[in-house]
Design a protein around this motif. Structure first.
Motif, PDB file in Angstrom:
ATOM      1  N   GLY A 198     -29.648  22.656  44.730  1.00  0.00           N
ATOM      2  CA  GLY A 198     -30.584  21.877  45.529  1.00  0.00           C
ATOM      3  C   GLY A 198     -30.515  22.143  47.016  1.00  0.00           C
ATOM      4  O   GLY A 198     -31.327  21.610  47.782  1.00  0.00           O
ATOM      5  N   TYR A 199     -29.576  22.955  47.446  1.00  0.00           N
ATOM      6  CA  TYR A 199     -29.464  23.302  48.863  1.00  0.00           C
ATOM      7  C   TYR A 199     -30.197  24.615  49.113  1.00  0.00           C
ATOM      8  O   TYR A 199     -29.883  25.639  48.490  1.00  0.00           O
ATOM      9  N   GLY A 242     -20.213  20.799  47.742  1.00  0.00           N
ATOM     10  CA  GLY A 242     -21.426  20.223  48.293  1.00  0.00           C
ATOM     11  C   GLY A 242     -21.361  20.115  49.809  1.00  0.00           C
ATOM     12  O   GLY A 242     -22.351  20.368  50.507  1.00  0.00           O
ATOM     13  N   ALA A 243     -20.197  19.757  50.318  1.00  0.00           N
ATOM     14  CA  ALA A 243     -20.033  19.644  51.767  1.00  0.00           C
ATOM     15  C   ALA A 243     -20.201  21.005  52.438  1.00  0.00           C
ATOM     16  O   ALA A 243     -20.843  21.114  53.493  1.00  0.00           O
ATOM     17  N   GLU A 293     -19.933  23.482  39.440  1.00  0.00           N
ATOM     18  CA  GLU A 293     -20.457  22.140  39.685  1.00  0.00           C
ATOM     19  C   GLU A 293     -20.454  21.805  41.179  1.00  0.00           C
ATOM     20  O   GLU A 293     -19.519  22.142  41.905  1.00  0.00           O
ATOM     21  N   VAL A 294     -21.493  21.111  41.619  1.00  0.00           N
ATOM     22  CA  VAL A 294     -21.636  20.708  43.021  1.00  0.00           C
ATOM     23  C   VAL A 294     -22.070  19.251  43.079  1.00  0.00           C
ATOM     24  O   VAL A 294     -22.940  18.826  42.313  1.00  0.00           O
ATOM     25  N   VAL A 295     -21.452  18.503  43.984  1.00  0.00           N
ATOM     26  CA  VAL A 295     -21.848  17.116  44.244  1.00  0.00           C
ATOM     27  C   VAL A 295     -22.338  17.029  45.678  1.00  0.00           C
ATOM     28  O   VAL A 295     -21.717  17.584  46.589  1.00  0.00           O
ATOM     29  N   GLN A 296     -23.447  16.330  45.874  1.00  0.00           N
ATOM     30  CA  GLN A 296     -24.015  16.208  47.214  1.00  0.00           C
ATOM     31  C   GLN A 296     -23.010  15.548  48.174  1.00  0.00           C
ATOM     32  O   GLN A 296     -22.379  14.554  47.836  1.00  0.00           O
ATOM     33  N   ALA A 297     -22.878  16.134  49.369  1.00  0.00           N
ATOM     34  CA  ALA A 297     -21.952  15.596  50.378  1.00  0.00           C
ATOM     35  C   ALA A 297     -22.362  16.141  51.743  1.00  0.00           C
ATOM     36  O   ALA A 297     -23.279  16.959  51.853  1.00  0.00           O
TER      37      ALA A 297
END
Length: 768
Positions: free
Chosen positions: A103-104, A163-164, A135-139
């Motif tokens: 998503g980035y 994510g960061a 895997e990526v988590v929004q940050a």
């Protein structure tokens, strides 16, 4: 116990054998090719030996055919890499491309992307490789957790940290508060592009090579204040300069500031090779590559230290030290910031490396130590809270080699004002106006501290002042006047006998000249002629006496101490003083009744018998040598202005009396303002109610005593000491520094990654 020893031995043997397997020929990777079609690339070889500071050291666990039956160990100082099923080969994303990950939307490129790209040192994959399958988590780029180690790997980050990082990478990459680990992860990709890809023909052209250098420069403007990043970034720029000199520009100041040894060694080596002397600036830069440990003055006053060192160097070696070419040649080597890249070396050059010569280093260190010692007082001044480099008081503590008034705005401004006063008003000014040019704090009384300060300023700016206690035996009054003059007292060690004699005659002459509260110009001219008539007075002495005369003629006459000293004279001495006063009054050949009345008042003021005025006048006029009047009248010199005149008769009419009268004048002058010269000394400080040891508890005292044995400690060493003592590093250093401030107004420790000890401050505390 025996069992523990046996287990330990087995573990050690296992580690050693595991390392030998890793280094066996069958396991070694092929070195990077020396034969590259890139015309810019020098021949290289990659050394795959382990680096002591590696963050991630992994041994292989695939040894099913081991004959020794020993276990194989994996030692990891980094993060465990997440397994990926992404089989796509890693590739370099150019700045013109745009890639979407989790998503980035990432524009601007300059990173590796894909699932497979091996580290060049065999240990896992490329640290900077962005694997879109993980895997990526929004940050945000300010978020992190324990997975963001000092040497990060994208595959070893938690989903949150990935994510960061992607958040920062998809931005303009300029958030100054972004965590440095994410900046380094990006930097690892740029680093690999240079030290690996640019050596393969056609992969990195000159345009991209220069663009990467520009990107590193851009990052430095944002994150360059971080010592770790600054160091690695400039090391990479230095390496790029060696690979393609025409594409990269690094100034000599940057070589010095960032300790770029490779470029410096090549530059110095070529100079030595050509038989040229080492210039002063290069000699100063050379200190960075010696065992010289900068003391506090060298760190706190770096600009002054550099200038002073160069001055001392030129003084000793003139055009420069000549160094004979040595046999050791410059061997370029690059140790990457990334934990997934191998150390790389270039082929040995044909340039000697003089920086390894101890004999040269020792000579430079000796000069540096002298410069540090000369700057010690100035450094201590700057170390006290509230003091500034612009303070005149501090500037006066600079060594004479740095006493360039034009380079100091405060002193230059004062000198300009003083010169104007001398040129336009004969140096006459009020003390309050004079003091305002030196300090913002008014003074109610001129004490020893103020006198010393005034003398230091005037000596530095080459002006003199009257009164000057060293020569005029009087000191300035805060409510009075002073007189400045050019040149100062630089040629006068102490006042001569003639100086004192003329000084007293000028004082008495000024008293007579002001007897009617009006000083005539003719009177001033004659008193000035007395100064000029003394051929054994130096130019500086005459200038000082002229200023003294101007001050006396423009200041109230304080005759209290003079009266007391005259009262202590013998009758013969008093008679000599009265003859001087009357001689001055009679210098124009006549004296009016009003002048006689004023003379009687002056006699009374000085403690003389006023009834003797008439007899003294009669005695002098009756015994005046007849030939003298004729001599003056027949002189070929132009006639002087009628009025107050002074010739040798001022001191004595008879040659036999001259010596005794002059000696009396000199002795009175040296003591004339004794009361005025009582300069208040500051009261001695009382002893501390509590000893300095009492201000620190035993644990902090023990830490202090351990640390002051050296000038520099690694932070890890201090942490070990504190752990034993049950202290926290930051808190302990702050506590000891607070204690140090109470005793000496300076901290004894500085925390600059390493812990630096101000040994001069420690010595000052120890001597209390």
């Amino acid at each position: 116990m025996d069992a523990i020893v046996i287990v330990g031995v087995v573990i050690i043997i296992g580690l050693v054998l595991s390392k030998f397997r890793n280094l066996s020929p069958s396991k070694k990777p092929a070195p990077l090719s020396r034969k590259s079609g890139n015309k810019h690339a020098p021949a290289i070889n990659a050394r795959e030996h382990e680096r002591p500071q590696y963050r991630d050291v992994r041994g292989s666990s695939d040894y099913g055919d081991d004959e020794d039956g020993l276990a194989t160990f994996t030692i990891s100082f980094g993060q465990t890499e997440e397994k990926s099923r992404n089989k796509s080969p890693g590739r370099w994303v150019s700045p013109e491309e745009s890639v979407e990950v989790a998503g980035y939307e990432i524009a601007g490129g300059n990173f590796y992307f894909g699932g497979r790209l091996s580290a060049t040192n065999q240990y896992g994959s490329e640290a900077s490789l962005i694997d879109e399958s993980l895997e990526v988590v929004q940050a945000t780029c300010r978020d992190s957790d324990e997975s963001l180690g000092y040497w990060p790997r994208y595959s070893g980050l938690s989903p949150k940290c990935r994510g960061a990082y992607l958040n920062w990478l998809s931005s303009r990459r300029e958030d100054p508060d972004a965590l440095l680990g994410y900046v380094f992860l990006y930097f690892y990709g740029l680093e690999r592009r240079i030290i690996v890809d640019s050596l393969v023909s056609g992969r990195v052209d000159d345009t991209e090579f220069a663009a990467i250098a520009s990107e590193i420069r851009r990052l430095l403007t944002i994150y360059g204040k971080k010592p770790a990043f600054n160091n690695y970034a400039f090391r990479l720029l230095e390496w790029m300069k060696l690979l393609r000199p025409e594409q990269i520009s690094i100034s000599s100041d940057e070589v010095d500031e960032h300790n770029l040894r490779l470029l410096f060694s090549l530059s110095a080596g070529r100079l030595v090779q050509a038989g040229q002397p080492i210039p002063a600036k290069m000699a100063f830069d050379w200190l960075n590559f010696t065992d010289f440990v900068p003391r506090t003055p060298a760190r706190r006053c770096r600009a002054e230290f550099k200038k002073l060192f160069c001055n001392l160097y030129r003084e000793q070696y003139a055009e420069g030290l000549k160094v004979k070419p040595n046999k050791t040649l410059v061997q370029p080597s690059y140790r990457p910031a990334s934990g997934s890249l191998s150390q790389t070396t270039l082929d040995e050059t044909d340039v000697p490396d003089p920086t390894v010569l101890k004999s040269v280093a020792n000579k430079l260190i000796k000069l540096a130590d002298v410069a540090s010692e000369k700057l010690d007082s100035y450094s201590r001044y700057l170390g006290k809270e509230g003091n500034s480099r612009d303070d005149i008081e501090g500037l006066l503590l600079l060594p004479v080699e740095l006493a360039d008034v034009s380079g100091s705005p405060p002193l230059s401004s004062f000198a300009e004002w003083a010169n104007t006063v001398v040129q336009q008003n004969q140096g006459l000014t009020s003390f309050s106006d004079f003091w305002s040019k030196l300090s913002d704090t008014p003074v109610e009384k001129v004490n020893k501290r103020e006198v010393d300060f005034i003398q230091a300023v005037l000596d530095r700016t080459e002006f003199g002042i009257a009164p000057d206690p060293r020569f005029h035996h009087a000191k300035p009054s805060p409510t009075g006047n002073v007189v400045l003059f050019l040149g100062g007292h630089k040629d006068l060690q102490e006042p001569s006998k003639t100086f004192n004699e003329v000084g007293m005659a000028l004082r008495l002459g000024a008293m007579v000249a002001k007897i009617d509260d009006h000083v005539h110009n003719a009177e001033v001219i004659v008193l000035k002629e007395l100064i000029e008539s003394k051929s054994n007075l130096s130019k500086s002495a005459r200038a000082s006496l002229h200023a003294y005369l101007t001050w006396r003629l423009n200041s109230p006459q304080n005759s209290t101490s003079l009266k007391r000293q005259i009262e202590n004279l013998s009758d013969t001495g008093k008679h000599g003083i009265s003859r001087i006063l009357v001689s001055v009054a009679l210098a124009d050949g006549n004296i009016s009744p009003d002048e006689i009345k004023q003379m009687e008042k002056l006699y009374t003021t000085l403690g003389l018998d006023k009834t003797l005025v008439s007899s003294d006048i009669h005695g002098l006029t009756a015994t005046k040598l007849p030939g003298r009047a004729t001599e003056v009248a027949s002189s070929s010199e132009p006639a002087r202005t009628p009025g107050f005149r002074l010739d040798e008769s001022v001191l004595a009419l008879h040659e036999s009396e001259t010596k005794n009268v002059q000696e009396m004048l000199g002795s009175i002058f040296t003591e004339s303002d004794e009361d005025d010269l009582v300069i208040d000394e500051p009261e001695p400080k009382g002893e501390l109610e509590e000893s300095d040891e009492g201000n620190l508890d035993p644990e902090h005292r023990r830490l202090f005593e351990q640390l002051i044995t050296r000038e520099k400690w690694a932070r890890a060493e201090v942490e070990s000491m504190c752990e034993v003592l049950g202290l926290m590093v930051d808190g302990a250093l702050e506590t000891i520094n607070d204690w140090s401030f109470d005793l000496s107004d300076e901290p004894v420790f500085e925390d600059d990654e390493d812990i630096l000890v101000m040994l001069d401050v420690a010595e000052d505390i120890a001597n209390r």
